[in-house]
Design a protein around this motif. Structure first.
Motif, PDB file in Angstrom:
ATOM      1  N   ALA A  50       0.833  -1.206   0.000  1.00  0.00           N
ATOM      2  CA  ALA A  50       0.000   0.000   0.000  1.00  0.00           C
ATOM      3  C   ALA A  50       0.866   1.254   0.000  1.00  0.00           C
ATOM      4  CB  ALA A  50      -0.933  -0.003   1.201  1.00  0.00           C
TER       5      ALA A  50
ATOM      6  N   CYS B 185      -4.971  -1.523   3.945  1.00  0.00           N
ATOM      7  CA  CYS B 185      -5.359  -0.423   3.040  1.00  0.00           C
ATOM      8  C   CYS B 185      -5.609  -0.948   1.626  1.00  0.00           C
ATOM      9  CB  CYS B 185      -4.259   0.636   2.992  1.00  0.00           C
ATOM     10  SG  CYS B 185      -4.576   1.949   1.779  1.00  0.00           S
ATOM     11  N   MET B 186      -6.755  -0.567   1.062  1.00  0.00           N
ATOM     12  CA  MET B 186      -7.058  -0.993  -0.303  1.00  0.00           C
ATOM     13  C   MET B 186      -6.926   0.162  -1.289  1.00  0.00           C
ATOM     14  SD  MET B 186     -11.173  -1.384  -0.157  1.00  0.00           S
ATOM     15  CE  MET B 186     -11.179  -1.756  -1.894  1.00  0.00           C
ATOM     16  N   GLU B 187      -6.346   1.248  -0.826  1.00  0.00           N
ATOM     17  CA  GLU B 187      -6.048   2.392  -1.693  1.00  0.00           C
ATOM     18  C   GLU B 187      -7.289   2.946  -2.399  1.00  0.00           C
ATOM     19  OE1 GLU B 187      -1.435   1.443  -2.757  1.00  0.00           O
ATOM     20  OE2 GLU B 187      -2.908   0.758  -4.210  1.00  0.00           O
ATOM     21  N   CYS B 188      -8.385   3.013  -1.667  1.00  0.00           N
ATOM     22  CA  CYS B 188      -9.599   3.568  -2.277  1.00  0.00           C
ATOM     23  C   CYS B 188      -9.493   5.081  -2.388  1.00  0.00           C
ATOM     24  CB  CYS B 188     -10.844   3.167  -1.493  1.00  0.00           C
ATOM     25  SG  CYS B 188     -10.990   3.909   0.141  1.00  0.00           S
ATOM     26  N   GLY B 189      -8.683   5.688  -1.527  1.00  0.00           N
ATOM     27  CA  GLY B 189      -8.461   7.124  -1.625  1.00  0.00           C
ATOM     28  C   GLY B 189      -9.451   7.979  -0.853  1.00  0.00           C
TER      29      GLY B 189
ATOM     30  N   SER C 201      -4.301   6.343  -5.249  1.00  0.00           N
ATOM     31  CA  SER C 201      -5.546   5.594  -5.195  1.00  0.00           C
ATOM     32  C   SER C 201      -5.912   5.053  -6.560  1.00  0.00           C
ATOM     33  CB  SER C 201      -6.662   6.475  -4.648  1.00  0.00           C
ATOM     34  OG  SER C 201      -6.915   7.522  -5.549  1.00  0.00           O
ATOM     35  N   GLY C 202      -6.675   3.986  -6.512  1.00  0.00           N
ATOM     36  CA  GLY C 202      -7.129   3.346  -7.731  1.00  0.00           C
ATOM     37  C   GLY C 202      -7.960   2.157  -7.327  1.00  0.00           C
TER      38      GLY C 202
ATOM     39  N   TRP D 250     -19.985   2.607  -4.909  1.00  0.00           N
ATOM     40  CA  TRP D 250     -18.557   2.425  -4.679  1.00  0.00           C
ATOM     41  C   TRP D 250     -17.750   2.522  -5.974  1.00  0.00           C
ATOM     42  CZ3 TRP D 250     -15.852  -2.133  -1.686  1.00  0.00           C
ATOM     43  CH2 TRP D 250     -14.670  -1.634  -1.116  1.00  0.00           C
TER      44      TRP D 250
ATOM     45  N   GLY E 107     -15.107   5.464  -7.115  1.00  0.00           N
ATOM     46  CA  GLY E 107     -13.761   5.183  -7.594  1.00  0.00           C
ATOM     47  C   GLY E 107     -13.486   5.876  -8.916  1.00  0.00           C
TER      48      GLY E 107
ATOM     49  N   PRO F 214     -14.572   7.844  -1.429  1.00  0.00           N
ATOM     50  CA  PRO F 214     -13.442   7.977  -2.350  1.00  0.00           C
ATOM     51  C   PRO F 214     -13.677   9.019  -3.455  1.00  0.00           C
ATOM     52  CG  PRO F 214     -13.858   5.674  -1.918  1.00  0.00           C
ATOM     53  CD  PRO F 214     -14.993   6.442  -1.289  1.00  0.00           C
TER      54      PRO F 214
ATOM     55  N   THR G  99     -13.547  -6.655  -1.901  1.00  0.00           N
ATOM     56  CA  THR G  99     -13.655  -5.408  -1.153  1.00  0.00           C
ATOM     57  C   THR G  99     -12.365  -5.065  -0.423  1.00  0.00           C
ATOM     58  OG1 THR G  99     -14.458  -6.610   0.765  1.00  0.00           O
ATOM     59  CG2 THR G  99     -16.110  -5.784  -0.752  1.00  0.00           C
ATOM     60  N   TYR G 100     -11.280  -5.729  -0.762  1.00  0.00           N
ATOM     61  CA  TYR G 100     -10.079  -5.456   0.024  1.00  0.00           C
ATOM     62  C   TYR G 100      -8.772  -5.468  -0.771  1.00  0.00           C
ATOM     63  CZ  TYR G 100      -9.276 -10.506   0.085  1.00  0.00           C
ATOM     64  OH  TYR G 100      -9.058 -11.802  -0.284  1.00  0.00           O
ATOM     65  N   THR G 101      -8.852  -5.535  -2.098  1.00  0.00           N
ATOM     66  CA  THR G 101      -7.603  -5.550  -2.863  1.00  0.00           C
ATOM     67  C   THR G 101      -7.213  -4.131  -3.292  1.00  0.00           C
ATOM     68  OG1 THR G 101      -8.889  -5.978  -4.852  1.00  0.00           O
ATOM     69  CG2 THR G 101      -7.896  -7.873  -3.775  1.00  0.00           C
ATOM     70  N   SER G 102      -5.943  -3.824  -3.158  1.00  0.00           N
ATOM     71  CA  SER G 102      -5.443  -2.502  -3.553  1.00  0.00           C
ATOM     72  C   SER G 102      -4.875  -2.562  -4.961  1.00  0.00           C
ATOM     73  CB  SER G 102      -4.356  -2.048  -2.581  1.00  0.00           C
ATOM     74  OG  SER G 102      -3.281  -2.963  -2.610  1.00  0.00           O
ATOM     75  N   LEU G 103      -4.862  -1.424  -5.624  1.00  0.00           N
ATOM     76  CA  LEU G 103      -4.305  -1.380  -6.976  1.00  0.00           C
ATOM     77  C   LEU G 103      -2.826  -1.758  -6.974  1.00  0.00           C
ATOM     78  CD1 LEU G 103      -4.594  -0.757  -9.966  1.00  0.00           C
ATOM     79  CD2 LEU G 103      -4.227   1.654  -9.452  1.00  0.00           C
ATOM     80  N   SER G 104      -2.068  -1.254  -5.988  1.00  0.00           N
ATOM     81  CA  SER G 104      -0.647  -1.615  -5.911  1.00  0.00           C
ATOM     82  C   SER G 104      -0.477  -3.119  -5.758  1.00  0.00           C
ATOM     83  CB  SER G 104       0.022  -0.920  -4.728  1.00  0.00           C
ATOM     84  OG  SER G 104      -0.093   0.467  -4.840  1.00  0.00           O
ATOM     85  N   GLY G 105      -1.339  -3.715  -4.942  1.00  0.00           N
ATOM     86  CA  GLY G 105      -1.263  -5.157  -4.720  1.00  0.00           C
ATOM     87  C   GLY G 105      -1.594  -5.931  -5.977  1.00  0.00           C
TER      88      GLY G 105
END
Lengths: 108, 386
Positions: free
Chosen positions: A11, A50-54, A69-70, B135, B139, B174, B350-356
């Motif tokens: 994150a 953290c899921m980087e929702c922003g 975020s993304g 949601w 985004g 967001p 509902t819990y994955t990040s873009l970086s991940g």
């Protein structure tokens, strides 16, 4: 399941303690309880959640929180690699074109 | 929006300064006409008279038509046109002190909101999110600061309520900067609970949330409703791939065309189908119990298990080279497909990040392509040498 966790140490969330006033807005908007209130300001207690929702950075009136975020959506990443916009996933990661026409996808 | 005089109203994402200037400018010239949602939408039960005209009234009671629409949308039918008119709706008979709840114009979002408020009155302010849920729209920015500020004006809300409070779903955060909305419109954004079902408790407690209301989870029932769309998305390419395997087995196998299809083609088609079941159905179902954090890892694991079961059922003869090679081929193909589909489920979670997701894809995507391609080549080889 409350504690589904994704990859560790990825994150991009950062917090500038000098700018934070402790208003607590980020605690309100974070869907994964990433932040915790200290005596005078907020601290990051669980960065890996953290899921980087922003939501936090957008709602911080003092610009103390920042995150790249993304939407964590593989189909959208593939689409952007292929130069497509939207495509498979409605959660496009391309903020430049929010009104895309090609909406077919996984989010509902 | 037309550029009138020296100002234009907010249309696209713009910075805070611009919003301030434009909103001051626009409210000064008052050139945003009030847009009232159509009264002849099928879910509208009546209308109430207000100073800005007759506003559509809706009930917390969903009709069979609403339920059927939701089922169809879950199966992908009419899903992208499943929307309500943006603007202001009355739930029951609200007055000028009633709460204002903000939602998206995806009809399922709108329905799930009113369903949870039996016996209550409220104003529902629907933003134009192009038929996308809160949601996802947040985004993308369509459930966003600019649209909210614009919709406050164009809905006529300021003439309807005497207070300056809006309740937004937390998952809209967001896209919406609460402090900018306050500056530009005077309305204070309150982020309510994530789930509409917690709204009654939130309203009754004087707009206080509990930590549980604020935390998103991904329970079985939330995962199950996503399966049809995942499955249908995989089925279309499946038919093409299955047809290719079918033909290849008939042409490449050792015996006559139809004998080959019986011996190799049918199994291939079945194995590919099981790969899809693994990635698009079993992965969402079993998500918390599958090993690994990366979704592709979960998919590889599922595909591997499925292949072992398939090969056991087929009772492949591992004493022969043909049997061994065919085994290897399926141990590559099925996990590759399952892993790819499982990886794509990150967009629904509902819990994955873009970086991940990007980190996962750096190894997973090449691995899936390589395994699939090698598997196909080895499978063709096994046909030829059989």
């Amino acid at each position: 399941m409350n504690n589904l966790v994704y990859l560790k140490d990825v994150a991009t969330l950062t917090l500038d303690k000098n700018k934070c006033t402790g208003c607590g807005m980020c605690l309100d908007v974070c869907p994964h309880q990433v932040f915790k209130m200290n005596s005078s300001h907020v601290v990051i207690q669980n960065r890996d959640a953290c899921m980087e929702c922003g939501a936090c950075s957008r709602n911080c009136p003092f610009g103390a929180v920042s995150v790249n975020s993304g939407v964590g959506c593989a189909a959208a990443v593939i689409n952007s690699l292929l130069g497509r916009q939207g495509g498979e996933c409605c959660c496009s990661i391309d903020p430049a074109d929010p009104a895309q026409k090609n909406k077919v996808g996984c989010c509902s | 929006m037309n550029k009138k005089k020296s100002c234009s109203c907010p249309e696209s994402p713009i910075t805070l300064q611009v919003i301030q200037q434009e909103s001051n400018c626009c409210s000064a010239v008052k050139d945003i006409p009030v847009i009232i949602p159509r009264l002849d939408q099928p879910f509208v039960t009546g209308s109430i008279q207000t100073s800005i005209g007759n506003l559509p009234q809706v009930s917390p009671q969903l009709t069979s038509q609403d339920h059927w629409g939701a089922v169809k949308a879950r199966w992908g039918k009419g899903r992208m046109d499943y929307m309500v008119d943006p603007g202001l709706y009355a739930l029951g008979n609200p007055g000028n002190n009633s709460p204002v709840l903000v939602t998206a114009n995806y009809k399922m979002s709108f329905d799930y909101l009113r369903r949870e408020l039996p016996g209550r009155t409220a104003w529902i302010l629907v933003l134009d999110t192009k038929g996308i849920n809160v949601w996802c729209a947040a985004g993308k920015g369509t459930f966003g600061t600019v649209e909210l500020i614009k919709r406050i004006e164009s809905s006529g809300l300021k003439k309807i309520v005497s207070h300056k409070n809006l309740i937004l779903p937390q998952l809209g955060a967001p896209g919406v900067a609460a402090h900018q909305v306050k500056q530009a419109s005077g309305f204070k954004v309150h982020y309510g609970p994530i789930r509409a079902k917690d709204l009654p408790a939130y309203l009754d407690s004087g707009m206080k949330t509990t930590p549980a209301m604020r935390e998103i989870t991904f329970p079985l029932k939330d995962r199950v409703v996503l399966i049809p769309i995942e499955f249908l998305a995989a089925v279309k390419p499946y038919f093409i791939v299955a047809a290719v395997f079918f033909l290849l087995s008939g042409i490449g196998g050792p015996a006559g065309f139809w004998t080959n299809i019986l011996n190799y083609g049918l199994f291939a088609v079945f194995a590919l189908f099981c790969a899809i079941l693994g990635g698009a159905v079993l992965n969402p179902l079993l998500l918390p119990y599958l090993p690994g954090r990366a979704f592709a890892a979960k998919g590889f694991f599922l595909g591997f298990l499925i292949t072992l079961i398939l090969l056991y059922v087929r009772s492949v003869n591992l004493q022969t080279w043909t049997g061994r090679i065919e085994t290897l081929a399926w141990l590559l193909i099925v996990p590759a497909i399952s892993a790819y589909l499982a990886m794509n489920f990150t967009g629904c979670s509902t819990y994955t990040s873009l970086s991940g997701v990007k980190k996962e894809m750096r190894w997973a995507l090449p691995a899936e392509i390589a395994a699939g391609a090698c598997g196909l080549a080895i499978w063709i080889t096994s046909l030829i040498i059989a």
